[in-house]
Design a protein around this motif. Structure first.
Motif, PDB file in Angstrom:
ATOM      1  N   PRO A  55       5.097   6.568   4.847  1.00 16.24           N
ATOM      2  CA  PRO A  55       3.927   5.877   5.988  1.00 16.24           C
ATOM      3  C   PRO A  55       3.182   5.426   4.479  1.00 16.24           C
ATOM      4  O   PRO A  55       2.951   4.909   3.638  1.00 16.24           O
ATOM      5  CB  PRO A  55       3.480   7.601   5.497  1.00 16.24           C
ATOM      6  N   SER A  56       2.125   4.254   5.888  1.00 15.72           N
ATOM      7  CA  SER A  56       0.774   3.756   4.804  1.00 15.72           C
ATOM      8  C   SER A  56      -0.356   3.779   6.315  1.00 15.72           C
ATOM      9  O   SER A  56      -0.028   4.137   7.411  1.00 15.72           O
ATOM     10  CB  SER A  56       1.422   2.602   4.933  1.00 15.72           C
ATOM     11  N   THR A  57      -1.096   3.788   5.145  1.00 13.40           N
ATOM     12  CA  THR A  57      -3.032   3.469   6.143  1.00 13.40           C
ATOM     13  C   THR A  57      -3.301   2.409   5.835  1.00 13.40           C
ATOM     14  O   THR A  57      -3.557   1.409   6.723  1.00 13.40           O
ATOM     15  CB  THR A  57      -4.019   4.573   5.840  1.00 13.40           C
ATOM     16  N   ARG A  58      -3.845   1.804   4.708  1.00 18.03           N
ATOM     17  CA  ARG A  58      -4.429   0.704   4.454  1.00 18.03           C
ATOM     18  C   ARG A  58      -3.590  -0.405   4.319  1.00 18.03           C
ATOM     19  O   ARG A  58      -3.880  -1.432   4.891  1.00 18.03           O
ATOM     20  CB  ARG A  58      -5.368   0.857   2.714  1.00 18.03           C
ATOM     21  N   THR A  59      -2.008   0.078   3.733  1.00 15.12           N
ATOM     22  CA  THR A  59      -1.202  -1.502   3.637  1.00 15.12           C
ATOM     23  C   THR A  59      -1.314  -2.345   5.173  1.00 15.12           C
ATOM     24  O   THR A  59      -1.292  -3.708   5.165  1.00 15.12           O
ATOM     25  CB  THR A  59      -0.408  -1.414   2.666  1.00 15.12           C
ATOM     26  N   ARG A  60      -0.537  -1.255   5.461  1.00 15.30           N
ATOM     27  CA  ARG A  60       0.196  -1.351   6.975  1.00 15.30           C
ATOM     28  C   ARG A  60      -1.046  -1.946   7.816  1.00 15.30           C
ATOM     29  O   ARG A  60      -1.153  -2.934   8.825  1.00 15.30           O
ATOM     30  CB  ARG A  60       0.975  -0.321   7.439  1.00 15.30           C
ATOM     31  N   ALA A 137       6.755  -1.271  -8.108  1.00 15.74           N
ATOM     32  CA  ALA A 137       5.356  -2.762  -7.411  1.00 15.74           C
ATOM     33  C   ALA A 137       4.923  -1.997  -6.157  1.00 15.74           C
ATOM     34  O   ALA A 137       5.703  -1.963  -5.358  1.00 15.74           O
ATOM     35  CB  ALA A 137       6.144  -3.712  -7.622  1.00 15.74           C
ATOM     36  N   HIS A 138       3.883  -2.791  -6.334  1.00 12.12           N
ATOM     37  CA  HIS A 138       3.032  -2.521  -4.958  1.00 12.12           C
ATOM     38  C   HIS A 138       1.593  -4.355  -5.297  1.00 12.12           C
ATOM     39  O   HIS A 138       1.249  -4.113  -5.385  1.00 12.12           O
ATOM     40  CB  HIS A 138       2.108  -1.390  -5.144  1.00 12.12           C
ATOM     41  N   PRO A 139       2.713  -5.234  -5.671  1.00  8.28           N
ATOM     42  CA  PRO A 139       1.891  -6.440  -5.768  1.00  8.28           C
ATOM     43  C   PRO A 139       0.518  -6.703  -5.404  1.00  8.28           C
ATOM     44  O   PRO A 139      -0.351  -6.273  -5.560  1.00  8.28           O
ATOM     45  CB  PRO A 139       3.564  -7.383  -5.718  1.00  8.28           C
ATOM     46  N   HIS A 269      -9.759   3.537  -7.324  1.00 14.47           N
ATOM     47  CA  HIS A 269      -8.415   4.097  -6.541  1.00 14.47           C
ATOM     48  C   HIS A 269      -7.662   3.679  -5.627  1.00 14.47           C
ATOM     49  O   HIS A 269      -8.091   3.039  -4.558  1.00 14.47           O
ATOM     50  CB  HIS A 269      -9.247   6.172  -6.142  1.00 14.47           C
ATOM     51  N   PRO A 270      -6.297   3.224  -5.473  1.00 17.33           N
ATOM     52  CA  PRO A 270      -6.295   2.285  -4.394  1.00 17.33           C
ATOM     53  C   PRO A 270      -5.512   3.697  -3.599  1.00 17.33           C
ATOM     54  O   PRO A 270      -5.714   2.615  -1.907  1.00 17.33           O
ATOM     55  CB  PRO A 270      -4.414   2.338  -5.365  1.00 17.33           C
ATOM     56  N   GLY A 271      -6.374   4.762  -3.408  1.00 15.23           N
ATOM     57  CA  GLY A 271      -5.853   6.043  -1.897  1.00 15.23           C
ATOM     58  C   GLY A 271      -4.230   5.644  -2.347  1.00 15.23           C
ATOM     59  O   GLY A 271      -3.387   4.783  -2.461  1.00 15.23           O
TER      60      GLY A 271
END
Ligand code: CP
Length: 311
Positions: A55-60, A137-139, A269-271
């Motif tokens: 799941p993702s909200t911000r990144t996608r 990683a989450h570059p 906070h990255p969320g």
């Protein structure tokens, strides 16, 4: 606007880039933030496929918005509802997508190393971007966090950053430690319950600015930035999940704790956040919080990255 520095083929890990490339990305992201119309439709007709197995909200969402601002076509694929549910492997899924000639493939997957593996089998002209792989990683999140800190401080050398919570299972923490160390941050103070701290050997390459604390009160005293991290329940199998109320009392960033750092200290906070667990609602929405700015910077960073890969 031609990106300076060496060409980027893929973006799977901070360690795969040199400092000049990373600084060039951050500078482009800042220019986009300063001039919102910069690069509008600069890559009209190019195709981005996002392939998310988690799941993702911000990144996608921010990749989609970034790509659309650049004029790109965007197609989103989730594991749920795709032929993954019929047993298709990740590699076959990736090859199927490649056959439709995308320019960029953004991938999030629970297994460490997935994006690097896909980059290894990518055809020329297909750029692979890591949107998070397991705990590794989450570059792009690290770029967002570095950009946000650069907007607040004249020099990263002046920053004393507390990174607190579940660091052991956090890909954001790993990429941030790599990037901020490379960029010359003054100090990183890691803090959390023993079960959530990384092994010191895993930090061996980064020991210069990193200190470990076993008390959040001590860690935040004298800090000028604090980044809270949620408990990564979906990645924890070897230790019990703490009770939320007790965790908040001992390890949560409350207004009282933030006072120990002082009014100039910034909160990140990255969320996604678990409010009133690792961070109180009051602090998360208070005047010292940069959390919404981090989200906004997400679009600028991802526009900059797509531009550098495609240009
Ligand atoms: N920070 C981050 O990766 O958030 P999402 O899981 O919502 O994309």
């Amino acid at each position: 606007m031609t990106p300076p520095g060496n060409t980027l083929e893929h973006f799977t890990n901070i360690t795969g880039c040199d400092k000049a490339q990373l600084l060039a990305l951050l500078d482009t992201a800042q220019r986009i933030s300063d001039q919102p119309n910069l690069l509008l439709d600069a890559h009209k007709g190019r195709l981005l496929v996002s392939l998310f197995y988690e799941p993702s909200t911000r990144t996608r969402l921010s990749f989609e918005i970034a790509a659309k601002r650049l004029g790109m076509l965007v197609v989103n694929v989730s594991a749920a509802g795709s032929s993954v549910e019929k047993g298709e492997t990740l590699e076959d899924t990736f090859q199927t997508i490649q056959a439709m000639t995308p320019d960029c493939v953004v991938i999030r997957h629970p297994e460490a190393g997935t994006a690097t593996h896909m980059a290894g089998i990518a055809e020329p002209g297909v750029h692979v971007i890591n949107a998070g792989d397991g705990i590794a990683a989450h570059p792009t999140q690290a770029l967002i966090d570095a950009m946000t800190l650069r907007q607040q401080f004249d020099s990263l050398g002046d920053v004393r950053l507390v990174m607190a919570g579940d660091i052991r299972h956090s890909r954001v923490a790993r990429s941030n430690i790599q990037l901020l160390t490379l960029l010359g941050i003054g100090e990183i103070r890691l803090c959390g319950p023993e079960a959530f701290l990384p092994s010191l050997e895993s930090l061996a390459e980064n020991t210069a600015p990193v200190k470990v604390f076993d008390s959040l009160d001590e860690a935040v005293t004298g800090a000028n930035a604090i980044m809270m991290l949620r408990i990564q329940k979906e990645r924890i199998s070897d230790t019990p999940i703490p009770d939320a109320g007790h965790y908040h009392q001992t390890w949560g960033l409350t207004s009282a704790r933030l006072e120990l750092a002082g009014p100039g200290c910034r909160v990140m906070h990255p969320g996604p956040m678990n409010l009133d667990v690792e961070i109180s609602r009051e602090v998360a929405t208070g005047p010292q919080s940069l959390i919404r700015r981090q989200v906004r910077n997400g679009v600028h960073v991802r526009m900059a990255l797509l531009h550098h890969l495609l240009d």
